[in-house]
Scaffold this motif. Structure first.
Motif, PDB file in Angstrom:
ATOM      1  N   PHE A 122       0.838  -1.199   0.000  1.00 12.02           N
ATOM      2  CA  PHE A 122       0.000   0.000   0.000  1.00 12.02           C
ATOM      3  C   PHE A 122       0.873   1.250   0.000  1.00 12.02           C
ATOM      4  O   PHE A 122       0.634   2.216   0.718  1.00 12.02           O
ATOM      5  CB  PHE A 122      -0.967  -0.033   1.192  1.00 12.02           C
ATOM      6  N   ASN A 123       1.861   1.193  -0.858  1.00 14.82           N
ATOM      7  CA  ASN A 123       2.796   2.305  -1.026  1.00 14.82           C
ATOM      8  C   ASN A 123       2.603   2.915  -2.406  1.00 14.82           C
ATOM      9  O   ASN A 123       2.165   2.241  -3.346  1.00 14.82           O
ATOM     10  CB  ASN A 123       4.235   1.812  -0.873  1.00 14.82           C
ATOM     11  N   TYR A 124       2.888   4.180  -2.528  1.00 17.83           N
ATOM     12  CA  TYR A 124       2.932   4.864  -3.826  1.00 17.83           C
ATOM     13  C   TYR A 124       3.845   6.072  -3.665  1.00 17.83           C
ATOM     14  O   TYR A 124       4.153   6.486  -2.553  1.00 17.83           O
ATOM     15  CB  TYR A 124       1.530   5.276  -4.290  1.00 17.83           C
ATOM     16  N   THR A 125       4.289   6.614  -4.757  1.00 19.21           N
ATOM     17  CA  THR A 125       5.206   7.755  -4.706  1.00 19.21           C
ATOM     18  C   THR A 125       4.415   9.056  -4.667  1.00 19.21           C
ATOM     19  O   THR A 125       3.637   9.347  -5.589  1.00 19.21           O
ATOM     20  CB  THR A 125       6.139   7.756  -5.934  1.00 19.21           C
ATOM     21  N   LEU A 126       4.598   9.814  -3.602  1.00 19.51           N
ATOM     22  CA  LEU A 126       3.918  11.100  -3.446  1.00 19.51           C
ATOM     23  C   LEU A 126       4.961  12.214  -3.448  1.00 19.51           C
ATOM     24  O   LEU A 126       5.627  12.451  -2.438  1.00 19.51           O
ATOM     25  CB  LEU A 126       3.122  11.131  -2.134  1.00 19.51           C
ATOM     26  N   PRO A 127       5.119  12.908  -4.569  1.00 21.62           N
ATOM     27  CA  PRO A 127       6.089  14.018  -4.623  1.00 21.62           C
ATOM     28  C   PRO A 127       5.703  15.123  -3.639  1.00 21.62           C
ATOM     29  O   PRO A 127       4.518  15.384  -3.408  1.00 21.62           O
ATOM     30  CB  PRO A 127       5.991  14.503  -6.074  1.00 21.62           C
ATOM     31  N   ASP A 128       6.700  15.787  -3.073  1.00 22.69           N
ATOM     32  CA  ASP A 128       6.443  16.854  -2.108  1.00 22.69           C
ATOM     33  C   ASP A 128       5.575  17.967  -2.681  1.00 22.69           C
ATOM     34  O   ASP A 128       4.763  18.569  -1.969  1.00 22.69           O
ATOM     35  CB  ASP A 128       7.763  17.455  -1.615  1.00 22.69           C
ATOM     36  N   PRO A 163      -2.751  22.578  15.981  1.00 22.33           N
ATOM     37  CA  PRO A 163      -1.674  21.673  15.555  1.00 22.33           C
ATOM     38  C   PRO A 163      -1.877  21.167  14.132  1.00 22.33           C
ATOM     39  O   PRO A 163      -2.438  20.098  13.914  1.00 22.33           O
ATOM     40  CB  PRO A 163      -1.784  20.531  16.568  1.00 22.33           C
ATOM     41  N   ILE A 164      -1.440  21.931  13.148  1.00 22.99           N
ATOM     42  CA  ILE A 164      -1.551  21.461  11.774  1.00 22.99           C
ATOM     43  C   ILE A 164      -0.622  20.263  11.580  1.00 22.99           C
ATOM     44  O   ILE A 164       0.351  20.088  12.307  1.00 22.99           O
ATOM     45  CB  ILE A 164      -1.227  22.580  10.751  1.00 22.99           C
ATOM     46  N   PRO A 165      -0.907  19.392  10.597  1.00 15.56           N
ATOM     47  CA  PRO A 165      -0.115  18.171  10.418  1.00 15.56           C
ATOM     48  C   PRO A 165       1.358  18.464  10.118  1.00 15.56           C
ATOM     49  O   PRO A 165       1.674  19.436   9.419  1.00 15.56           O
ATOM     50  CB  PRO A 165      -0.785  17.490   9.220  1.00 15.56           C
ATOM     51  N   PRO A 166       2.250  17.630  10.620  1.00 17.82           N
ATOM     52  CA  PRO A 166       3.687  17.855  10.405  1.00 17.82           C
ATOM     53  C   PRO A 166       4.108  17.793   8.945  1.00 17.82           C
ATOM     54  O   PRO A 166       5.086  18.444   8.557  1.00 17.82           O
ATOM     55  CB  PRO A 166       4.341  16.735  11.227  1.00 17.82           C
ATOM     56  N   TYR A 167       3.366  17.039   8.126  1.00 23.06           N
ATOM     57  CA  TYR A 167       3.773  16.915   6.725  1.00 23.06           C
ATOM     58  C   TYR A 167       3.525  18.185   5.912  1.00 23.06           C
ATOM     59  O   TYR A 167       3.913  18.269   4.744  1.00 23.06           O
ATOM     60  CB  TYR A 167       3.107  15.713   6.047  1.00 23.06           C
ATOM     61  N   LEU A 168       2.896  19.201   6.504  1.00 21.75           N
ATOM     62  CA  LEU A 168       2.754  20.477   5.798  1.00 21.75           C
ATOM     63  C   LEU A 168       4.069  21.255   5.803  1.00 21.75           C
ATOM     64  O   LEU A 168       4.232  22.208   5.032  1.00 21.75           O
ATOM     65  CB  LEU A 168       1.640  21.319   6.427  1.00 21.75           C
ATOM     66  N   ASN A 169       4.977  20.861   6.674  1.00 22.57           N
ATOM     67  CA  ASN A 169       6.326  21.447   6.709  1.00 22.57           C
ATOM     68  C   ASN A 169       6.308  22.968   6.834  1.00 22.57           C
ATOM     69  O   ASN A 169       7.044  23.671   6.133  1.00 22.57           O
ATOM     70  CB  ASN A 169       7.126  21.031   5.472  1.00 22.57           C
ATOM     71  N   HIS A 219      -4.775  10.162   0.905  1.00 20.45           N
ATOM     72  CA  HIS A 219      -4.026   9.895   2.121  1.00 20.45           C
ATOM     73  C   HIS A 219      -2.573   9.517   1.860  1.00 20.45           C
ATOM     74  O   HIS A 219      -2.184   9.195   0.744  1.00 20.45           O
ATOM     75  CB  HIS A 219      -4.735   8.800   2.913  1.00 20.45           C
ATOM     76  N   GLN A 220      -1.800   9.525   2.923  1.00 22.42           N
ATOM     77  CA  GLN A 220      -0.381   9.228   2.839  1.00 22.42           C
ATOM     78  C   GLN A 220      -0.125   7.776   2.427  1.00 22.42           C
ATOM     79  O   GLN A 220      -0.925   6.886   2.740  1.00 22.42           O
ATOM     80  CB  GLN A 220       0.283   9.466   4.191  1.00 22.42           C
ATOM     81  N   PRO A 221       0.990   7.536   1.750  1.00 22.95           N
ATOM     82  CA  PRO A 221       1.382   6.151   1.458  1.00 22.95           C
ATOM     83  C   PRO A 221       1.549   5.359   2.753  1.00 22.95           C
ATOM     84  O   PRO A 221       1.933   5.913   3.784  1.00 22.95           O
ATOM     85  CB  PRO A 221       2.728   6.303   0.735  1.00 22.95           C
ATOM     86  N   LYS A 222       1.252   4.082   2.689  1.00 27.11           N
ATOM     87  CA  LYS A 222       1.451   3.155   3.809  1.00 27.11           C
ATOM     88  C   LYS A 222       0.805   3.639   5.107  1.00 27.11           C
ATOM     89  O   LYS A 222       1.386   3.545   6.175  1.00 27.11           O
ATOM     90  CB  LYS A 222       2.947   2.878   4.017  1.00 27.11           C
ATOM     91  N   SER A 223      -0.402   4.165   4.993  1.00 25.97           N
ATOM     92  CA  SER A 223      -1.131   4.655   6.169  1.00 25.97           C
ATOM     93  C   SER A 223      -2.367   3.793   6.410  1.00 25.97           C
ATOM     94  O   SER A 223      -2.890   3.144   5.497  1.00 25.97           O
ATOM     95  CB  SER A 223      -1.558   6.114   5.967  1.00 25.97           C
ATOM     96  N   THR A 224      -2.857   3.805   7.642  1.00 29.96           N
ATOM     97  CA  THR A 224      -4.082   3.068   7.945  1.00 29.96           C
ATOM     98  C   THR A 224      -5.276   3.655   7.191  1.00 29.96           C
ATOM     99  O   THR A 224      -6.234   2.945   6.893  1.00 29.96           O
ATOM    100  CB  THR A 224      -4.375   3.087   9.460  1.00 29.96           C
ATOM    101  N   LEU A 225      -5.214   4.946   6.863  1.00 28.48           N
ATOM    102  CA  LEU A 225      -6.306   5.570   6.114  1.00 28.48           C
ATOM    103  C   LEU A 225      -6.358   5.040   4.684  1.00 28.48           C
ATOM    104  O   LEU A 225      -7.436   4.838   4.113  1.00 28.48           O
ATOM    105  CB  LEU A 225      -6.147   7.092   6.123  1.00 28.48           C
TER     106      LEU A 225
END
Length: 415
Positions: free
Chosen positions: A15-21, A176-182, A369-375
């Motif tokens: 359940f992985n895929y490439t998600l460019p930033d 607390p916005i999500p950390p992946y928003l950087n 949703h994010q790669p390799k996530s429960t969602l």
């Protein structure tokens, strides 16, 4: 659909895929309902916008939303030495029966937290912060009550004591916005990282599928005789917890609080299965309600609030006791009458992965949703391997991903 003979054996690498930033939406669009909407039905994909939602749903359906409200759960203190200590309030101490009760505490409260810079904070040192607000001079103190396996139990005390902890967080804390928003939280996040219908304070992350809904969208769906109902699941930080194990059996699913009133359960029963969950948290709440009905039948002497749904039991002993959905809901209604309660307050740890038999809904509205996530596993549970086709389409057609990104309306294979 293709299912694993044992959901525990699912390999997260599948359940992985490439998600460019550059595909991660760091900020929301100017207009909530201008976000793109991918529509998946019977293997076919089309696209529109959220403001056209009513065009894609038949009349007499029920949309179920999560009305939880994100709290300003991130607190920053400065030690006398100048070092910064960040406290992220995850959930109330187990001594409180529910989040609403803990949020309403005045004067002091215990909270389980993550602590940034914990090595600089010795037990016994009381951190203090003072501000001037609409309430006048405010003082907030924090001390380590105990060190747990992954968290700290923090004792907060404040003046004036008449204020609730919810009010204190609103004055001292940061969304607390999500950390992946950087990026750091900005003023606009206070409004945009919140649904327009948010009511019950308690989440540390937004139910992001609902961020796209506007009053215009609600008006349009209501004109088409599409009704709406609201449940509450207080979203924990575990929603974004990455799966770091090879097999999903070794992943510890976080428990979250749900709160559903009697009238909503009656609406769910009246919908006769014509239900669409708005967001994965709404779906997890609905599926948990079904299994609570099953458990209420199996354990007639337990109170409803004691029927917590554990991570794997819906694949094991409970699965052998499946009953029709409306029977399960009626059992809940009957038990609520017997117990003289108008709301179900309970915890759920339900984990929805491929192999799970969806009970309550015909469709799901959700973000990407994010790669390799429960969602992502949850999405795959609804539509099988076609999740790959959906995500590739979204990548090929400039859809924006994650919390502030675009979304999808997915009609279930199992429906």
């Amino acid at each position: 659909m293709t299912t694993s003979p044992n959901p525990r054996e699912i390999a997260i690498a599948d359940f992985n895929y490439t998600l460019p930033d550059d595909r991660i939406a760091a900020f929301p669009l100017a207009d909530r309902d201008a976000s793109k909407l991918l529509v998946y039905e019977k293997g076919q994909i089309s696209q529109g916008q959220y403001r056209q939602m009513a065009n894609y749903i038949p009349g007499n359906y029920l949309l179920v939303f999560n009305k939880t409200k994100v709290v300003e759960a991130r607190l920053f203190f400065t030690k006398p030495t100048g070092a910064t200590i960040e406290i992220f309030c995850l959930e109330p101490h187990p001594s409180y029966t529910d989040i609403t009760t803990a949020m309403g505490k005045s004067g002091s409260v215990l909270w389980n937290c993550l602590v940034g810079g914990a090595t600089k904070w010795t037990t016994g040192l009381v951190l203090e912060k003072n501000i001037v607000s609409k309430y006048g001079q405010l003082t907030l103190k924090a001390a380590i009550e105990s060190r747990n396996t992954d968290t700290f139990t923090i004792r907060f005390e404040w003046m004036p004591i008449r204020l609730s902890f919810a009010e204190i967080l609103h004055e001292f804390g940061v969304i607390p916005i999500p950390p992946y928003l950087n990026r750091s939280t900005e003023i606009t996040d206070a409004e945009r990282y919140q649904t327009i219908y948010a009511q019950q304070e308690g989440s540390v992350a937004a139910p992001t599928a609902g961020l796209h809904f506007t009053r215009r969208v609600f008006e349009d769906v209501h004109k088409k005789n599409i009704t709406t109902a609201f449940v509450t699941l207080h979203v924990g930080a575990g929603t974004f917890k990455p799966v770091k194990v090879l097999q999903i059996a070794d992943h510890d699913m976080h428990a979250e609080y749900i709160d559903v009133d009697l009238n909503t359960i009656m609406e769910l029963k009246a919908a006769n299965g014509r239900i669409i969950a708005v967001g994965t948290t709404s779906l997890r709440t609905l599926e948990s309600l079904y299994w609570m009905g099953v458990k209420a039948a199996l354990y007639p002497h337990n109170k409803l609030g004691e029927l917590e749904i554990r991570q794997w039991e819906v694949y094991d002993e409970l699965q052998t006791h499946s009953i029709p959905v409306n029977d399960a809901l009626q059992i809940l209604l009957d038990r609520m009458e017997t117990e003289s309660i108008s709301r179900i307050l309970c915890k759920t740890q339900i984990m929805i992965v491929p192999g799970y038999p969806v009970k309550m809904v015909k469709g799901l509205i959700t973000n990407f949703h994010q790669p390799k996530s429960t969602l992502l596993l949850l999405v795959a549970a609804l539509i099988g391997p076609d999740w790959k086709k959906i995500y590739q389409y979204a990548l090929d057609n400039d859809f924006r991903f994650l919390s502030y990104g675009d979304g999808s309306l997915i009609w279930c294979h199992q429906a």
